[in-house]
Design a protein around this motif. Structure first.
Motif, mmCIF file in Angstrom:
data_model
loop_
_atom_site.group_PDB
_atom_site.id
_atom_site.type_symbol
_atom_site.label_atom_id
_atom_site.label_comp_id
_atom_site.label_asym_id
_atom_site.label_seq_id
_atom_site.Cartn_x
_atom_site.Cartn_y
_atom_site.Cartn_z
ATOM 1 N N THR A 90 1.084 4.035 -2.984
ATOM 2 C CA THR A 90 0.813 5.447 -2.706
ATOM 3 C C THR A 90 1.985 6.306 -3.146
ATOM 4 O O THR A 90 1.803 7.360 -3.779
ATOM 5 N N ALA A 91 3.187 5.860 -2.823
ATOM 6 C CA ALA A 91 4.382 6.615 -3.204
ATOM 7 C C ALA A 91 4.483 6.742 -4.717
ATOM 8 O O ALA A 91 4.838 7.813 -5.241
ATOM 9 N N LEU A 149 0.830 -1.201 0.000
ATOM 10 C CA LEU A 149 0.000 0.000 0.000
ATOM 11 C C LEU A 149 0.870 1.260 0.000
ATOM 12 O O LEU A 149 0.632 2.194 -0.778
ATOM 13 N N VAL A 150 1.898 1.249 0.844
ATOM 14 C CA VAL A 150 2.783 2.409 0.926
ATOM 15 C C VAL A 150 3.493 2.621 -0.408
ATOM 16 O O VAL A 150 3.568 3.749 -0.921
ATOM 17 N N ILE A 196 2.027 6.746 -6.919
ATOM 18 C CA ILE A 196 1.036 7.712 -7.407
ATOM 19 C C ILE A 196 1.477 9.146 -7.085
ATOM 20 O O ILE A 196 1.445 10.034 -7.944
ATOM 21 N N ALA A 197 1.930 9.352 -5.848
ATOM 22 C CA ALA A 197 2.356 10.697 -5.445
ATOM 23 C C ALA A 197 3.495 11.195 -6.326
ATOM 24 O O ALA A 197 3.490 12.341 -6.802
ATOM 25 N N TYR A 208 7.740 -2.529 -6.501
ATOM 26 C CA TYR A 208 6.339 -2.909 -6.312
ATOM 27 C C TYR A 208 6.060 -4.297 -6.894
ATOM 28 O O TYR A 208 5.338 -5.091 -6.295
#
Lengths: 476, 103
Positions: free
Chosen positions: A183-184, A179-180, A186-187, A213
């Motif tokens: 998120t990273a 998940l982290v 996408i950011a 990933y």
């Protein structure tokens, strides 16, 4: 004008692709379908090579060199690979396609200049925006990430199937790490697109994160779920190719890629259905590590069979069903298995094969193997007819299969494979399990079948055991 | 929001193609027997090597002195060709076996 001719020629190869895939989905036309699809690919490559393009430098030498090297390696490895190693091979090939999508995305982003809009790319670039918030950058980032995930994920799947990476990689709290990382990613993508010009450092970090990933995504998934993962990664590569096609506004890449993406997804869902699991639970769950089955602590005794006894038992049986699994593939025992079948048939015994949809490491893996050793297509039974036939069967030979005949899937709600349809071999009068040792199957769980009243074990390498059995049968 | 709307407006033909092709992909293999799952996966895997076209276009656009682009493009073509050629060849090998026993 020339652009239209090029696009029209691409359209022809798209139609050829679709006919090819259509052919591949039916047994009678499959081989022709595969060759048709290959022809479509050849045509598409020729068009890409020689279509007139304004202001292009061609660099044909580089292209031809790459094609010769790649084709030679591909051809040799396809010729040399043993049929038992097929799943690994497909996974590896798939990863390389993903790598190409990643490389294309990377270079397009690195070379991207906001001010200059080349003729080929003008279709996608938003001329007014000075920053990187436009279709081309978006497509490139997408291709880069999907390609990277598919590449590293496929390599992990390849290693796992090889056995070289079985339990070595264990990330702590994989869901959170996933998940982290996501998120990273996408950011970081948003950051890049909001910039005034391409930030090379961010681009590098994004690539590394994408690769990571893929590793984080696949490594917690284990056990019998690997075929599903390969199929899923296959559709990822397809989507990656389609998105890379968006960069160039190239229809054949878009359609060819999305065809694979869509059909790969459906194939993945079909496989999950065969195992009675949802795709989500495969991705999040990961077999094996969750609770052990309830009865496994008890001291239980297994009965051993000898080849000599078994040969006599088989000789006086009427119906015998063989349940092949990955162990058969590993031991390369498919040929001697077929010879045993022929010896038995000569004695008047009716021999059939029961194929579980996910036996082996890929759906259909066993069908391919048995076909390789000339087993008659009519002798193969699918799950349901096989289960109907078992209570009429004298002896079931379970050769190197484990999880697909594990009755815990029916009875033990705590078992990680609970709910998966199994081959119900316990219905037969006798069950003989060919196995190297008492170790667990790929899902890593104990199998109550081995301790069953009607079960006997024949320990040893499947090929050697079958060979001995055949010898005894001929002497008996 | 504007960016998204702009993107859709400019790429409508391609989005249309993408959507329709998705349905074609689903329809084509909706009814495929288990026997063919492995060959189909392997064959469609070869088709995903169509990404090689992108690598070819990438190289064709590069200036002759952009060595990084040329080298990475070369690598991309080689890797994708392994996927394409290897994929089709291995699928053919598998399917040959099915054919043999049908006679």
């Amino acid at each position: 004008m020339e652009r239209h001719i090029t696009d029209f020629l691409y359209l022809i190869s798209i139609v050829v692709f679709i006919f090819g895939m259509k052919g591949l989905s039916s047994p009678a036309t499959a081989r022709k379908g595969n060759l048709t699809a290959a022809a479509g690919m050849g045509l598409a490559i020729l068009i890409a090579l020689f279509s007139p393009a304004e202001g292009s430098f061609d660099n044909h030498i580089w292209i031809i060199a790459g094609m010769v090297v790649g084709s030679a390696i591909g051809l040799v490895s396809a010729k040399r690979v043993a049929m038992t190693k097929m799943p690994e091979m497909v996974s590896l090939f798939n990863g390389l396609g993903g790598a190409t999508a990643m490389l294309i995305g990377f270079i397009e982003l690195k070379n991207y200049q906001p001010a200059v809009i080349s003729t080929v790319k003008s279709l996608l670039s938003n001329g007014e925006a000075a920053n990187l918030m436009n279709g081309e950058v978006f497509s490139s980032i997408f291709a880069l990430i999907i390609g990277a995930v598919s590449f590293s994920g496929s390599l992990i799947a390849w290693g796992k199937l090889n056995g070289s990476l079985r339990d070595n990689i264990k990330l702590p709290a994989p869901q959170i790490v996933n998940l982290v990382t996501l998120t990273a990613i996408i950011a970081l993508s948003v950051m890049i697109m909001n910039g005034e010009e391409m930030n090379f450092a961010l681009l590098l970090i994004l690539t590394v994160l994408g690769l990571f990933y893929g590793v984080a995504f696949v490594s917690p998934i284990g056990g019998g779920d690997m075929p599903v993962v390969i199929s899923l990664l296959n559709s990822f590569t397809g989507v990656g190719a389609a998105v890379a096609g968006l960069i160039y506004g190239n229809n054949i890449m878009i359609i060819g890629g999305i065809l694979v993406g869509a059909s790969g997804t459906i194939l993945t869902v079909l496989m999950c259905e065969a195992m009675n699991r949802s795709l989500i639970s495969v991705i999040i769950g990961g077999l094996g590590s969750s609770g052990s089955s309830s009865g496994s602590d008890r001291e239980e005794v297994v009965k051993e069979a000898t080849p000599a006894d078994l040969a006599i038992q088989l000789k006086y049986s009427e119906r015998v069903v063989i349940v092949p699994g990955y162990g058969l593939a590993v031991a390369q025992a498919q040929h001697v298995c077929h010879e045993l079948e022929q010896s038995l048939e000569a004695e008047g015994v009716d021999v059939k094969y029961a194929i579980h949809p996910v036996a082996g490491r890929m759906p259909g893996h066993m069908n391919v193997l048995l076909a390789e050793s000339d087993v008659d297509y009519d002798k193969l039974m699918e799950l349901e007819p096989a289960n109907d036939a078992f209570n009429n069967t004298d002896v079931v030979l379970v050769i190197g299969a484990n999880d697909v005949v594990n009755p815990a899937a029916k009875t033990d709600t705590g078992s990680p494979i609970y709910g998966m349809p199994i081959l119900d071999v316990e219905q037969a009068k006798n069950v003989i399990v060919f196995k190297r040792s008492m170790s667990t199957g790929y899902a890593g769980i104990q199998n109550p079948l081995f301790f069953g009243e009607r079960t006997k074990m024949l320990f040893g390498d499947a090929k050697a055991s079958l060979g001995k059995l055949k010898e005894e049968l001929n002497n008996a | 929001m504007d960016v998204i709307l702009n993107f859709i407006a400019e790429n409508l033909p391609m989005i249309t193609i993408l959507t329709l092709a998705t349905f074609v992909g689903i329809e084509i293999i909706a009814k495929v027997p288990t026997v063919l799952h492995t060959p189909l996966m392997s064959g469609s895997n070869a088709i995903s090597g169509v990404v090689v076209i992108g690598a070819i276009l990438l190289i064709r656009d590069a200036k002759p002195d952009e060595y990084l682009t040329l080298i990475i493009g070369f690598l991309g073509i080689a890797l994708a060709m392994i996927n394409v050629v290897g994929g089709f060849a291995v699928t053919n090998r598998m399917l040959e076996m099915f054919k043999k026993k049908k006679k």
